[in-house]
Design an enzyme around this catalytic site. Structure first.
Site, mmCIF file in Angstrom:
data_model
loop_
_atom_site.group_PDB
_atom_site.id
_atom_site.type_symbol
_atom_site.label_atom_id
_atom_site.label_comp_id
_atom_site.label_asym_id
_atom_site.label_seq_id
_atom_site.Cartn_x
_atom_site.Cartn_y
_atom_site.Cartn_z
ATOM 1 N N HIS A 113 0.816 -1.213 0.000
ATOM 2 C CA HIS A 113 0.000 0.000 0.000
ATOM 3 C C HIS A 113 0.854 1.269 0.000
ATOM 4 C CE1 HIS A 113 -3.368 2.620 1.718
ATOM 5 N NE2 HIS A 113 -3.914 2.051 0.665
ATOM 6 N N LYS A 115 3.231 4.366 -1.238
ATOM 7 C CA LYS A 115 3.324 5.213 -2.424
ATOM 8 C C LYS A 115 4.611 6.016 -2.303
ATOM 9 C CE LYS A 115 -1.325 4.504 -2.090
ATOM 10 N NZ LYS A 115 -2.057 3.999 -0.901
ATOM 11 N N ASP A 120 17.179 9.279 -8.418
ATOM 12 C CA ASP A 120 18.630 9.509 -8.333
ATOM 13 C C ASP A 120 19.136 9.614 -6.904
ATOM 14 O OD1 ASP A 120 18.856 9.464 -11.084
ATOM 15 O OD2 ASP A 120 18.666 11.632 -11.301
ATOM 16 N N HIS A 285 -9.355 10.921 0.959
ATOM 17 C CA HIS A 285 -8.451 9.788 0.821
ATOM 18 C C HIS A 285 -7.136 10.044 1.550
ATOM 19 C CE1 HIS A 285 -5.986 6.755 -1.501
ATOM 20 N NE2 HIS A 285 -7.086 6.063 -1.275
ATOM 21 N N LYS A 287 -4.128 10.787 4.424
ATOM 22 C CA LYS A 287 -3.605 10.127 5.622
ATOM 23 C C LYS A 287 -2.567 11.065 6.229
ATOM 24 C CE LYS A 287 -4.221 6.810 2.178
ATOM 25 N NZ LYS A 287 -5.629 6.611 2.320
ATOM 26 N N ASP A 292 0.504 19.722 17.945
ATOM 27 C CA ASP A 292 1.083 20.970 18.432
ATOM 28 C C ASP A 292 1.611 21.813 17.278
ATOM 29 O OD1 ASP A 292 0.316 20.290 20.981
ATOM 30 O OD2 ASP A 292 2.234 19.391 21.513
#
Length: 400
Positions: A113, A115, A120, A285, A287, A292
């Site tokens: 899952h 991404k 380089d 979608h 996350k 603080d």
């Protein structure tokens, strides 16, 4: 334990595909030696086709290109789509591809899952955005709201090493790229992973630590919110000691059963003044979270049993006041302008028939990590498409 914090990084928030895709494709176009790319989904649409062309062009000019996709999430790519990449020299790998059984996909759990893109050894992208047109506003009402970061500096070495480990079993050679360790900014950062080995609880542990130390504010924007008991307890405890806790959750869900599960937990949190906002402009979608004035995280991990106990995930942790403030202002705007307020009075209505479900949902979150251990735990099993060209059709069938 997660990787150590390192200073001297530049981290930039990228919101939705409109900001993310141009940056990634530009970085790929400028690549000189190596591209490592991991994703859950590539679709054969305008975004996937643009990615394919960028990777093909890079491979043709001699760049080493390694692509890892999930065998469940990357669904039904046409053979010509895959062949155009592998024929150009792109090395394409699928995580745990499995054949369909009576037309049904069987590899439901423990997905790749993450991404991640590393170019380089100098520039990295981490977040929750897949390669599909539904991350663009012109997709319509169901276009997703999502986030990623572009990062340069010493922490890129951690991302590069993690991606190399992910692909280690299928790499013909480790590669000669040495990550650039020179300072490029003022942010501290570290990569935190969830795998099926030594890092099974690292992401959850970092959230718990941040929530326990919170003194002023916690803001969480998470698409699929069904965390374990410990995270729920720390959110409630933070609110009890006077921390302003705000949850931005799905109000226009892409999967209605997800919101139904999340709502089973609302009463528990609202009773201690946790503020819940449901984002209704488009499917959430994202996350992301902040605590603080300094701590933030952006990545692929939802706060649900799949991400916290089963999937392979990667989040970047960031300590930087400017980044934290930018993310806070953006999320505050979302909460104020595009969310509906969830109140305890509203959730109490019909409580009598929902009470058993709430009880069951609460205890499922409490014991799911133990239950998840019953599922078979496989490690990073990547299958290279190009390794045996004559099996392309079989491998394609596994990518569902």
């Amino acid at each position: 334990m997660s990787a150590p914090w390192v200073a001297g990084n530049q981290v930039e928030l990228l919101i939705n595909g409109e900001q993310y895709y141009p940056r990634v494709f530009e970085a790929i176009a400028r690549a000189r030696e190596e591209i490592l790319l991991e994703t859950f989904i590539i679709y054969d649409d305008k975004v996937g086709q643009q990615l394919r062309q960028a990777l093909v062009d890079a491979a043709k000019r001699g760049v080493r290109v390694e692509v890892a996709v999930d065998g469940y999430g990357t669904a039904d790519l046409p053979p010509e789509f895959l062949a155009s990449m592998t024929d150009a020299g792109v090395r394409f790998h699928s995580f745990d591809p499995q054949p369909r059984l009576v037309g049904m996909r069987t590899n439901l759990f423990r997905r790749l899952h993450r991404k991640i893109v590393v170019v380089d050894g100098e520039l990295a992208f981490i977040g929750g955005i897949n390669y599909s047109a539904d991350h663009l506003g012109d997709f319509g009402p169901m276009a997703k709201q999502d986030y990623a970061v572009q990062v340069s500096g010493p922490v890129v070495a951690q991302v590069h090493a993690s991606s190399q480990r992910m692909m280690a079993a299928v790499l013909e050679a480790p590669g000669q790229v040495k990550p650039v360790l020179t300072s490029s900014g003022t942010a501290q950062a570290c990569l935190v992973e969830r795998d099926n080995g030594r890092h099974r609880t690292d992401i959850e542990a970092q959230y718990l630590k941040a929530f326990r130390q919170a003194q002023r504010r916690i803001v969480v924007a998470n698409a699929y919110f069904f965390p374990g008991y410990r995270l729920l307890r720390e959110l409630r405890n933070a609110a009890r000691r006077g921390v302003e806790v705000t949850l931005i959750l799905q109000g226009q869900p892409d999967m209605r059963w997800v919101r139904a599960l999340s709502r089973l937990l609302y009463n528990y949190l609202l009773r201690d003044d946790v503020r819940i906002r449901e984002y209704c402009q488009r499917p959430l979608h994202g996350k992301v979270a902040l605590v603080d004035d300094e701590w933030s995280t952006v990545g692929s991990s939802n706060l649900d049993p799949l991400s916290l106990s089963l999937n392979l995930e990667a989040n970047l942790l960031i300590r930087d006041r400017a980044f934290n403030q930018h993310l806070y202002e953006h999320l505050s705007e979302l909460a104020e302008q595009h969310c509906k307020v969830v109140t305890l009075e509203r959730m109490i209505r019909g409580y009598w028939w929902r009470a058993p479900l709430i009880f069951m949902g609460f205890h499922i979150t409490r014991y799911f990590p133990r239950i998840a251990g019953w599922f078979p735990a496989h490690r990073q099993r990547l299958h290279s498409l190009h390794a045996e060209p004559e099996t392309r059709g079989d491998l394609h069938e596994g990518q569902t």
